[in-house]
Enzyme design. Structure first.
Site, PDB file in Angstrom:
ATOM      1  N   ASP A  13      -7.127  21.866 -13.420  1.00 59.49           N
ATOM      2  CA  ASP A  13      -6.955  21.338 -14.758  1.00 59.49           C
ATOM      3  C   ASP A  13      -5.531  20.790 -14.808  1.00 59.49           C
ATOM      4  O   ASP A  13      -4.683  21.171 -13.992  1.00 59.49           O
ATOM      5  CB  ASP A  13      -7.168  22.464 -15.769  1.00 59.49           C
ATOM      6  CG  ASP A  13      -6.787  22.066 -17.177  1.00 59.49           C
ATOM      7  OD1 ASP A  13      -7.273  21.028 -17.641  1.00 59.49           O
ATOM      8  OD2 ASP A  13      -5.998  22.796 -17.791  1.00 59.49           O
ATOM      9  N   ASP A  15      -3.144  19.884 -18.042  1.00 58.71           N
ATOM     10  CA  ASP A  15      -2.213  20.457 -19.018  1.00 58.71           C
ATOM     11  C   ASP A  15      -2.262  21.982 -19.018  1.00 58.71           C
ATOM     12  O   ASP A  15      -3.324  22.574 -19.255  1.00 58.71           O
ATOM     13  CB  ASP A  15      -2.556  19.952 -20.425  1.00 58.71           C
ATOM     14  CG  ASP A  15      -2.447  18.452 -20.538  1.00 58.71           C
ATOM     15  OD1 ASP A  15      -1.423  17.968 -21.044  1.00 58.71           O
ATOM     16  OD2 ASP A  15      -3.387  17.754 -20.113  1.00 58.71           O
TER      17      ASP A  15
END
Length: 222
Positions: A13, A15
């Site tokens: 992922d 952020d």
């Protein structure tokens, strides 16, 4: 594949997992508040909502009863402010930055699957000199996480079967997507986790509280 055994490819992922983008998003959020004559929110308050997207940050900044039109206008203001300064303070989490630099140098397979739109993702990665072998953003497919399709597509582009991939994330939807894709779901506790949310209750295969712990568990770099 044994749970949490060494992967052939690692997917992240973006952020709150790979890159600490909260400082720049906090600046944009407080710019929105300033635009409406409000005082800045503490960074720690904004940080917990970053993984929930632009609408969540607007609600945090201005409240949740704006109405559809004002919500959309405020969201666009926030996103415009963010786009203007997308990589001023954002950095790859340490010591993950060192591990990833070596991994990239050796041309080992890795990728990013994010619900962040590509128009904000691409300049951020360019500024940080990150060149993932696979990059799937929110607007690349007709579905996004927690649907597993972006993760499966990323593995396909890397030429690695899903069962030989780790997917690392800081949100429940990341673990749901990884599980559904047949990947090893790796949860991290250093990311943008909302107050009261226990990441150890997510359906992961393994959990790491600190970034250094994650790095220790990642494949050794010869």
């Amino acid at each position: 594949m044994p749970v949490c055994s060494s992967p052939r490819a690692v997917l992240f992922d973006l952020d709150g997992t790979l890159v600490d983008t909260a400082p720049d998003l906090a600046v944009a959020t407080n710019a929105l508040r300033q635009h409406h004559g409000l005082t800045p929110l503490p960074f720690a308050t904004i940080r917990t909502q970053v993984s929930n997207g632009g609408n969540a940050l607007v609600s945090l900044a201005l409240g949740s009863d704006l109405g559809v039109t004002h919500q959309a206008e405020a969201r666009q203001f926030l996103l415009d402010a963010y786009e203007a300064s997308v990589a001023v303070h954002s950095r790859v989490f340490s010591p993950l930055d060192q591990w990833l630099a070596e991994w990239q140098c050796q041309e080992r397979p890795w990728g990013i699957v994010t619900n962040k739109p590509r128009r904000y993702t691409t300049p951020l990665l360019e500024a940080l000199s990150l060149t993932p072998g696979a990059l799937l953003c929110a607007d690349d497919l007709t579905v996004k996480k927690p649907d597993p399709a972006p993760l499966i597509e990323a593995a396909r582009r890397l030429g690695v079967k899903p069962q030989h991939c780790w997917y690392v994330g800081d949100h429940l939807r990341d673990m749901q997507a990884a599980r559904a894709a047949g990947m090893t779901a790796v949860a991290v506790g250093y990311g943008y986790i909302a107050e009261g949310d226990d990441y150890r209750l997510w359906p992961a295969h393994c959990w790491y509280q600190q970034c250094a712990e994650l790095v220790d568990a990642l494949p050794d770099i010869a």
